[in-house]
Scaffold this active site. Sequence first.
Site, PDB file in Angstrom:
ATOM      1  N   ASP A   1       1.526  17.294 -21.730  1.00 28.77           N
ATOM      2  CA  ASP A   1       0.438  16.662 -20.967  1.00 28.77           C
ATOM      3  C   ASP A   1       0.520  17.094 -19.502  1.00 28.77           C
ATOM      4  OD1 ASP A   1       0.190  15.403 -23.376  1.00 28.77           O
ATOM      5  OD2 ASP A   1      -0.084  13.404 -22.549  1.00 28.77           O
TER       6      ASP A   1
ATOM      7  N   GLU B   1      -1.039  17.670 -16.212  1.00 25.20           N
ATOM      8  CA  GLU B   1      -2.248  17.281 -15.489  1.00 25.20           C
ATOM      9  C   GLU B   1      -2.112  17.605 -13.989  1.00 25.20           C
ATOM     10  OE1 GLU B   1      -3.538  13.292 -16.485  1.00 25.20           O
ATOM     11  OE2 GLU B   1      -2.640  13.437 -18.474  1.00 25.20           O
TER      12      GLU B   1
ATOM     13  N   THR C   1     -11.358  13.225 -23.439  1.00 25.75           N
ATOM     14  CA  THR C   1     -12.786  13.019 -23.231  1.00 25.75           C
ATOM     15  C   THR C   1     -13.073  11.580 -22.800  1.00 25.75           C
ATOM     16  OG1 THR C   1     -12.840  12.926 -25.652  1.00 25.75           O
ATOM     17  CG2 THR C   1     -13.756  14.883 -24.612  1.00 25.75           C
ATOM     18  N   TYR C   2     -12.542  11.249 -21.657  1.00 23.65           N
ATOM     19  CA  TYR C   2     -12.779   9.955 -20.993  1.00 23.65           C
ATOM     20  C   TYR C   2     -12.501  10.175 -19.517  1.00 23.65           C
ATOM     21  CZ  TYR C   2      -7.896  10.033 -22.650  1.00 23.65           C
ATOM     22  OH  TYR C   2      -6.615  10.417 -22.981  1.00 23.65           O
TER      23      TYR C   2
END
Length: 482
Positions: free
Chosen positions: A161, A163, A237-238
Amino acid sequence: MKKIPLLMLLSAIIFLSLHPTLSYAQDDSLPTKRIVGYFAEWNIYLENNYYEVSDIPWDMVTHINYAFAKIEIGRIAIIDKWAAIQKPFDAILDTPIRGHFGQLIKYKEQYPHVKTLISVGGWTESKYFSDVALTEESRNTFADSCVEFIRTYRFDGVDIDWEYPVSGGMPENIRRPEDKQNFTLLLKCLREKLDAAGAEDGKHYLLTIAAPAGSFNIKNTEPEIYHQYLDFINIMTYDYSGSWENVANHLAPLYMNPNDPSYPERKEKFNVDWTVKEYLRLGVPAEKINVGVPYYAAGWQEVNGGINGLFGTSSKPLSSTQFHYINSLLKSPDLGFTRYWDEYAMVPYLWNPESATVYSYEDEISLKNKCDYVIENNLGGIMIWELSGITAEGGTTLTSVIYDSFTSFKDEIYGDLNGDGKVNSSDLAILKRYMLRAISDFPIPEGRKLADLNRDGNVNSTDYSILKRYILKAIDNIPVDD
């Protein structure tokens, strides 16, 4: 019993080990799509919506991603040792490991179809990814540590993950222009190390990522190359809108709303459909894509203008709150919140005109629409961030919607409201009685969904008209866009 040639048997075993997702449909009780749920380590504490591994709906998920591990001196490391491996729960089989990790091991014995992955990074722990991806030596060191970690704590794979590569994320993140290519090289190295370990251990170790939804961050990666190293991709997708903005917009819209006053690129691209199509355009196989869904809400207060608050300007954005809190607002009419449905974006929102408060969130109807979208587009499944969002309800409301969608959708017929496999005047009579409130529910659990014949989130006279026209053969197909 017919004897199977040894060579044929070995070939079958190797094939299934390299294609683990093919096993889902062998048991009718198992989903035919992935249901990936993130489990947050910090929920072990009362102030963080206390949620244990035992609270996970193990019979309704296929994968659990443990969030999160961190990077320490170039290696994977536990963040909270008390929560992860020390807190005593009940007796844990034959392993000295306690904490959440021990519980994961215990429940995997009872639910062998569920795979567990350790997720590395996340929003707050992505600082050192650029460093570990930088050189061949640093990549090997990190990948070797991941193999050692999942062997020690009995995980089935690793979820990265980061980011985000190149730019974005926390201000203190280390970032470089070459992160774009190095991210791909890191995944390649991890894939090679996991495959080598899997060959030794006689199993397939999973490698997945949490991928960005925004067009800018997508451009800073190479999905067209890196997908070959991954078992699947969880697209986040948020957070298309949130507390960092002063406009009340949708958290996770399925489609674009043409009335969105945002600048053209945002209006077009800040939705699930655009994001999924972009990954498909870049060459990612549809079956590797999982659509991310939020079990939380974004909120704004002191909202002026907009459509019942939506698209209004706020002077007080709110921190995210969990789905069960939104449910509590809906169950208390005296609090002044009304649910509205965006027929374009296919998601709900709440509006309180007295306090000028808007909440954007996912509910059972919008989630069902996203599950249908996954099925219709032959995608891999759904990813949940994160499982504790419904804990105060004491149930599995949202997760049940996903599970039911992916276990029974083949037998569902729009308009068949009594479950007899036919659409006829009996179903029309049931719909009429439901609309007149002569009955409070449909005869079958999925009845409300199958009665929403234009899939706008409501069951009303429009659906009755569609069903009547279909029975009279004035139209050929349902559902329809009406």
